[in-house]
Design a protein around this motif. Sequence first.
Motif, mmCIF file in Angstrom:
data_model
loop_
_atom_site.group_PDB
_atom_site.id
_atom_site.type_symbol
_atom_site.label_atom_id
_atom_site.label_comp_id
_atom_site.label_asym_id
_atom_site.label_seq_id
_atom_site.Cartn_x
_atom_site.Cartn_y
_atom_site.Cartn_z
ATOM 1 N N THR A 89 -92.914 -12.511 -99.478
ATOM 2 C CA THR A 89 -93.004 -11.344 -98.609
ATOM 3 C C THR A 89 -94.455 -10.914 -98.411
ATOM 4 O OG1 THR A 89 -92.842 -9.716 -100.408
ATOM 5 C CG2 THR A 89 -90.778 -10.507 -99.447
ATOM 6 N N VAL A 90 -94.727 -10.344 -97.247
ATOM 7 C CA VAL A 90 -95.994 -9.673 -96.975
ATOM 8 C C VAL A 90 -95.683 -8.354 -96.299
ATOM 9 C CG1 VAL A 90 -97.237 -11.853 -96.699
ATOM 10 C CG2 VAL A 90 -96.361 -10.694 -94.693
ATOM 11 N N SER A 91 -96.586 -7.390 -96.422
ATOM 12 C CA SER A 91 -96.391 -6.100 -95.762
ATOM 13 C C SER A 91 -97.729 -5.496 -95.379
ATOM 14 C CB SER A 91 -95.614 -5.137 -96.669
ATOM 15 O OG SER A 91 -96.313 -4.921 -97.882
ATOM 16 N N HIS A 92 -97.727 -4.783 -94.278
ATOM 17 C CA HIS A 92 -98.907 -4.085 -93.774
ATOM 18 C C HIS A 92 -98.548 -2.613 -93.581
ATOM 19 C CE1 HIS A 92 -100.901 -7.925 -92.620
ATOM 20 N NE2 HIS A 92 -99.674 -8.301 -92.323
ATOM 21 N N LEU A 93 -99.307 -1.726 -94.196
ATOM 22 C CA LEU A 93 -99.139 -0.296 -93.972
ATOM 23 C C LEU A 93 -100.040 0.116 -92.817
ATOM 24 C CD1 LEU A 93 -98.066 2.515 -94.814
ATOM 25 C CD2 LEU A 93 -100.020 2.657 -96.376
ATOM 26 N N ASP A 94 -99.444 0.548 -91.703
ATOM 27 C CA ASP A 94 -100.213 0.883 -90.509
ATOM 28 C C ASP A 94 -100.465 2.368 -90.351
ATOM 29 O OD1 ASP A 94 -100.491 -1.770 -89.659
ATOM 30 O OD2 ASP A 94 -98.511 -1.755 -88.743
ATOM 31 N N SER A 95 -99.626 3.223 -90.937
ATOM 32 C CA SER A 95 -99.879 4.662 -90.869
ATOM 33 C C SER A 95 -98.982 5.394 -91.841
ATOM 34 C CB SER A 95 -99.637 5.202 -89.456
ATOM 35 O OG SER A 95 -98.242 5.349 -89.205
ATOM 36 N N SER A 106 -92.447 9.495 -93.019
ATOM 37 C CA SER A 106 -92.237 8.050 -93.007
ATOM 38 C C SER A 106 -93.571 7.334 -93.014
ATOM 39 C CB SER A 106 -91.412 7.658 -91.772
ATOM 40 O OG SER A 106 -91.022 6.306 -91.834
ATOM 41 N N ALA A 107 -93.530 6.083 -92.634
ATOM 42 C CA ALA A 107 -94.730 5.250 -92.496
ATOM 43 C C ALA A 107 -94.481 4.244 -91.395
ATOM 44 C CB ALA A 107 -95.044 4.531 -93.802
ATOM 45 N N ASP A 108 -95.525 3.910 -90.651
ATOM 46 C CA ASP A 108 -95.456 2.786 -89.729
ATOM 47 C C ASP A 108 -95.906 1.550 -90.498
ATOM 48 O OD1 ASP A 108 -94.560 4.177 -87.490
ATOM 49 O OD2 ASP A 108 -96.593 4.757 -86.911
ATOM 50 N N SER A 168 -87.170 -12.898 -91.706
ATOM 51 C CA SER A 168 -87.005 -11.725 -90.856
ATOM 52 C C SER A 168 -88.271 -10.893 -90.930
ATOM 53 C CB SER A 168 -85.801 -10.883 -91.290
ATOM 54 O OG SER A 168 -85.973 -10.402 -92.607
ATOM 55 N N ALA A 169 -88.536 -10.164 -89.862
ATOM 56 C CA ALA A 169 -89.626 -9.195 -89.830
ATOM 57 C C ALA A 169 -89.017 -7.827 -89.566
ATOM 58 C CB ALA A 169 -90.626 -9.547 -88.730
ATOM 59 N N LYS A 170 -89.644 -6.817 -90.109
ATOM 60 C CA LYS A 170 -89.206 -5.448 -89.844
ATOM 61 C C LYS A 170 -90.432 -4.625 -89.495
ATOM 62 C CE LYS A 170 -86.048 -1.888 -91.567
ATOM 63 N NZ LYS A 170 -85.252 -1.404 -92.724
ATOM 64 N N ILE A 171 -90.358 -3.929 -88.372
ATOM 65 C CA ILE A 171 -91.525 -3.210 -87.855
ATOM 66 C C ILE A 171 -91.132 -1.779 -87.492
ATOM 67 C CG2 ILE A 171 -93.274 -3.114 -86.041
ATOM 68 C CD1 ILE A 171 -92.945 -6.154 -85.734
ATOM 69 N N ARG A 172 -91.919 -0.831 -87.972
ATOM 70 C CA ARG A 172 -91.811 0.547 -87.495
ATOM 71 C C ARG A 172 -93.140 0.914 -86.878
ATOM 72 N NH1 ARG A 172 -92.790 6.039 -88.007
ATOM 73 N NH2 ARG A 172 -90.939 7.411 -87.856
ATOM 74 N N ALA A 173 -93.131 1.337 -85.622
ATOM 75 C CA ALA A 173 -94.363 1.746 -84.927
ATOM 76 C C ALA A 173 -94.087 2.997 -84.110
ATOM 77 C CB ALA A 173 -94.859 0.619 -84.031
ATOM 78 N N LYS A 174 -93.330 3.901 -84.674
ATOM 79 C CA LYS A 174 -92.823 5.071 -83.953
ATOM 80 C C LYS A 174 -93.725 6.281 -84.030
ATOM 81 C CE LYS A 174 -88.617 7.925 -83.755
ATOM 82 N NZ LYS A 174 -87.275 8.128 -84.347
ATOM 83 N N ARG A 191 -99.645 11.643 -87.313
ATOM 84 C CA ARG A 191 -99.650 10.254 -87.741
ATOM 85 C C ARG A 191 -101.047 9.939 -88.227
ATOM 86 N NH1 ARG A 191 -101.186 5.211 -85.530
ATOM 87 N NH2 ARG A 191 -99.886 3.468 -86.237
ATOM 88 N N LEU A 192 -101.163 9.438 -89.455
ATOM 89 C CA LEU A 192 -102.458 9.142 -90.050
ATOM 90 C C LEU A 192 -102.632 7.625 -90.114
ATOM 91 C CD1 LEU A 192 -104.955 10.377 -91.462
ATOM 92 C CD2 LEU A 192 -103.707 10.155 -93.620
ATOM 93 N N PRO A 193 -103.362 7.028 -89.156
ATOM 94 C CA PRO A 193 -103.522 5.562 -89.157
ATOM 95 C C PRO A 193 -104.209 5.069 -90.426
ATOM 96 C CG PRO A 193 -104.181 6.513 -87.053
ATOM 97 C CD PRO A 193 -104.006 7.657 -88.003
ATOM 98 N N VAL A 194 -103.778 3.903 -90.884
ATOM 99 C CA VAL A 194 -104.345 3.260 -92.066
ATOM 100 C C VAL A 194 -104.800 1.862 -91.665
ATOM 101 C CG1 VAL A 194 -103.893 2.424 -94.402
ATOM 102 C CG2 VAL A 194 -102.847 4.556 -93.615
ATOM 103 N N ARG A 195 -106.050 1.515 -91.978
ATOM 104 C CA ARG A 195 -106.591 0.208 -91.624
ATOM 105 C C ARG A 195 -107.386 -0.365 -92.792
ATOM 106 N NH1 ARG A 195 -103.574 1.102 -88.145
ATOM 107 N NH2 ARG A 195 -103.899 1.211 -85.883
ATOM 108 N N SER A 196 -107.312 -1.674 -92.976
ATOM 109 C CA SER A 196 -108.221 -2.384 -93.882
ATOM 110 C C SER A 196 -109.378 -2.888 -93.031
ATOM 111 C CB SER A 196 -107.512 -3.559 -94.565
ATOM 112 O OG SER A 196 -106.519 -3.101 -95.451
ATOM 113 N N VAL A 197 -110.558 -2.342 -93.261
ATOM 114 C CA VAL A 197 -111.721 -2.644 -92.430
ATOM 115 C C VAL A 197 -112.781 -3.366 -93.252
ATOM 116 C CG1 VAL A 197 -113.549 -1.635 -91.012
ATOM 117 C CG2 VAL A 197 -111.263 -0.631 -90.986
#
Length: 240
Positions: A89-95, A106-108, A168-174, A191-197
């Motif tokens: 598995t892999v996961s990305h926290l977007d917000s 919640s979280a995107d 399977s992929a699961k995406i929340r971008a709401k 919504r607080l965006p989260v990025r790895s920069v």
Amino acid sequence: MPDTAIPPSYPVTPMNRVKRRHDRGHYDHETVHAILDSSAMCNVSYVIDGQPYCTPTLFWREGTTLYWHGSSASRMLRNLSKGEPACLTVSHLDSLVMARCGFNHSADYRAAMCFGHATLVTDLEEKKRALVMMVDRFFPNRTAGLRQSTAKEIKATSVITMEIERASAKIRAKGVGDDEEDYALPIYAERLPVRSVIGEPEACPRLMPGVSRGEDLKAYQPGRTLDEALREAYAEAYGG
């Protein structure tokens, strides 16, 4: 005639079907692979004598095949050597999402879950090739300019491969998703965006004079997101 070809997808079974919020589930190769290729780290889950384990490790993808590596003494690699079932598995926290009700916080995110049977790479030439791509997948063509690994180093490292049988992929971008009547409440939401920069490179203080940063690192420029750099490196490494 319009192109009505159905894009390739992984078979959907009770094993990989998204159980909750079916609208967020995706099974097509393009979506699953994009999430995989945007990540350097994964978590591999497996069972030894009835005890579940989950191991984080570097990984990479070639088509519908996944690879990861570790020490030859690794418990995970010793167990996943003869076609044992595994889940990567892999996961990305977007917000992070703050709503007007605790229930709607919640979280995107983007996440992918891949199932298959893991097998140890035993052919020496294939193992050497895989260990090259372990580096070049992230830093295209870098291995050619490095001190080559010794036979002892190669022996000390094991490589596992797993064909993706189901995924399977699961995406929340709401973003914020409150109940309609709650929008009238005087409560702050965001919504607080989260990025790895990528930050400023920190060159080794023991570099030889005249040694400079090469083209193999061009994707990794300060200020770029890690997602973007990894996808660019993958495309260059595999000509996609």
